[in-house]
Design an enzyme around this catalytic site. Structure first.
Site, short mmCIF file in Angstrom:
data_model
loop_
_atom_site.label_atom_id
_atom_site.label_comp_id
_atom_site.label_asym_id
_atom_site.label_seq_id
_atom_site.Cartn_x
_atom_site.Cartn_y
_atom_site.Cartn_z
N LYS A 45 -1.91 47.91 39.51
CA LYS A 45 -3.19 47.84 39.06
C LYS A 45 -3.37 48.24 37.54
O LYS A 45 -2.79 49.39 37.07
CB LYS A 45 -4.08 48.56 39.85
CG LYS A 45 -5.49 48.59 39.22
CD LYS A 45 -6.31 47.52 39.42
CE LYS A 45 -7.54 47.46 38.95
NZ LYS A 45 -8.12 46.41 38.52
N CYS A 130 -7.74 40.48 30.52
CA CYS A 130 -9.01 40.72 31.55
C CYS A 130 -10.22 39.99 31.02
O CYS A 130 -10.81 40.47 29.93
CB CYS A 130 -9.12 42.25 31.70
SG CYS A 130 -10.52 42.76 32.83
N THR A 196 -7.29 35.50 35.11
CA THR A 196 -8.49 34.59 35.98
C THR A 196 -9.13 33.87 34.78
O THR A 196 -9.10 34.09 33.70
CB THR A 196 -9.71 35.70 36.74
OG1 THR A 196 -9.88 36.70 35.65
CG2 THR A 196 -8.89 36.12 37.92
C1 LIG Z 1 -9.98 41.66 42.70
C2 LIG Z 1 -8.77 41.31 41.68
C3 LIG Z 1 -8.50 42.28 40.71
C4 LIG Z 1 -7.65 41.81 39.66
N1 LIG Z 1 -7.00 42.86 38.68
C5 LIG Z 1 -6.21 42.80 37.88
C6 LIG Z 1 -5.75 43.71 36.66
O1 LIG Z 1 -6.28 45.04 36.90
N2 LIG Z 1 -4.91 43.40 36.07
C7 LIG Z 1 -4.60 42.12 35.78
O2 LIG Z 1 -3.60 41.75 34.85
N3 LIG Z 1 -5.02 41.33 36.46
C8 LIG Z 1 -5.91 41.54 37.62
N4 LIG Z 1 -6.35 40.50 38.34
C9 LIG Z 1 -5.76 38.88 38.00
C10 LIG Z 1 -4.29 38.79 39.02
O3 LIG Z 1 -3.33 39.68 38.68
C11 LIG Z 1 -4.06 37.42 38.81
O4 LIG Z 1 -3.70 37.22 37.35
C12 LIG Z 1 -5.18 36.28 39.22
O5 LIG Z 1 -6.12 36.66 40.14
C13 LIG Z 1 -4.58 34.77 39.48
O6 LIG Z 1 -3.64 34.94 40.60
P1 LIG Z 1 -4.19 34.41 42.05
O7 LIG Z 1 -4.74 32.94 41.86
O8 LIG Z 1 -2.98 34.35 42.83
O9 LIG Z 1 -4.98 35.65 42.38
C14 LIG Z 1 -7.16 40.79 39.48
C15 LIG Z 1 -7.44 39.77 40.27
C16 LIG Z 1 -8.31 40.10 41.35
C17 LIG Z 1 -8.65 38.73 42.18
#
Ligand SMILES: Cc1cc2nc3c(=O)[nH]c(=O)nc-3n(C[C@H](O)[C@H](O)[C@H](O)COP(=O)(O)O)c2cc1C
Length: 306
Positions: A45, A130, A196
């Site tokens: 995280k 982020c 995201t």
């Molecule tokens: C609840 C949540 C918390 C996240 N926290 C972080 C974070 O702290 N740092 C980061 O670089 N990405 C964070 N992300 C993004 C994910 O690492 C990832 O890049 C993004 O969700 C796309 O991948 P996915 O579709 O497989 O979830 C977070 C995503 C979610 C859903």
């Protein structure tokens, strides 16, 4: 035997299936659900120089085929992380990539500087993307929306530490190739994408936004086609390895990202549905490689027939 090894800078990861930052805690929470040492790496995280309280609640809401979150990088700070979390990961022996962020370029460098010496990570991922935290002095701009700042922070962090640096990019840009090149020019050993997509949810009855922070970031299967296109665009622009992220739920999804140019992938939202999913993705990816008679994972990278 399939050779699954992935090299990022001077570090070798045992395989290309990694857990994405913010979706896998710091690993320890998942020990009941899978053998963590089986996967290629845990991306922890995001931590910052000082503790952060994060955004107002509610912070997470389900959307069709996805999640919308606005956690806002809540964390207890890098010092706490190094003392309380790193020893567990190091002892376990799993590939460990620490995700860092800051509100200014200096904060990134300071944060990275705390991650040297004993218990240092195998790589650092700099989260310039982020969607819930904007950089000082430029409201609603993310660092990774600006090629100059992307290059500057990557270069500064790279200078500060010896381990490989992975720059994590936002898809919320006009030309992802331009930002990918900026990270490469800054000396990044790899880039990871995507974080995201900007999104929001509205409660029409209450006439309010659903999230406490109004907007958030969309993840999950809903973003996979866009994430694939972003990886493919970046692959055509840079020669450093790309870590593909976005809606990966299965080994076949992982193979799609590798074909589009990713050298490794990260599993994010899928961990909330099935906390053992990273192990499943790895198993299914191996089955795909066997079926296709591919002996080395690197032979699949970018092999899309276009
Ligand atoms: C609840 C949540 C918390 C996240 N926290 C972080 C974070 O702290 N740092 C980061 O670089 N990405 C964070 N992300 C993004 C994910 O690492 C990832 O890049 C993004 O969700 C796309 O991948 P996915 O579709 O497989 O979830 C977070 C995503 C979610 C859903």
């Amino acid at each position: 035997m399939i050779d699954l090894k992935v090299r990022i800078g001077k570090t070798i990861f045992k395989n290309p299936v990694w857990a994405a930052s913010g979706t896998f805690g710091n690993g320890e929470e998942f020990t009941d659900f899978l053998k963590i040492t089986e996967i290629g790496a845990v991306v922890t995280k995001t931590v910052t120089r000082s503790p952060r309280r994060g955004n107002p609640v509610p912070r997470v809401v389900e959307t069709p085929s996805g999640l919308l979150n606005s956690i806002g990088l809540e964390n207890k700070g890098v010092e706490w992380f190094k003392k309380e979390q790193m020893p567990f990961l190091k002892e376990l022996g799993v590939g460990t990539i620490v995700s860092i962020a800051g509100e200014t370029p200096e904060e990134f460098v300071e944060c990275a500087g705390k991650l040297t010496g004993k218990n240092r990570p195998d790589a650092i991922e700099i989260n310039l993307s982020c969607p819930n935290v904007f950089h000082k002095g430029a409201r609603r701009r993310l660092f990774a929306q600006d090629p100059k700042i992307t290059e500057k922070i990557t270069k500064a962090v790279k200078k500060k530490i010896k381990c490989p640096v992975i720059t994590k990019l936002t898809p919320n840009v006009t030309d992802i190739g331009e930002i990918a090149r900026a990270a490469e020019n800054g000396g990044a050993d790899a880039i990871s994408l995507v974080n995201t997509y900007f999104g929001m949810a509205v409660d029409a009855e209450e006439m309010r936004p659903v999230l406490g922070n109004v907007t958030g970031g969309v993840s999950g299967p809903a973003i996979k086609p866009m994430a694939l296109a972003a990886v493919w665009s970046a692959y055509n622009e840079v020669s450093i390895p790309i870590i593909g992220i976005g809606g990966i739920m299965t080994g076949l999804d992982a193979a799609e990202f590798i074909l589009a140019g990713a050298s490794a992938i990260q599993v994010g939202t899928a961990n909330f549905i099935d906390p053992g999913r990273c192990a499943g993705v790895l198993k299914e990816l191996k089955e795909y490689l066997n079926r296709k008679k591919i002996k080395r994972i690197r032979d699949l990278v970018g092999k899309l027939k276009v």
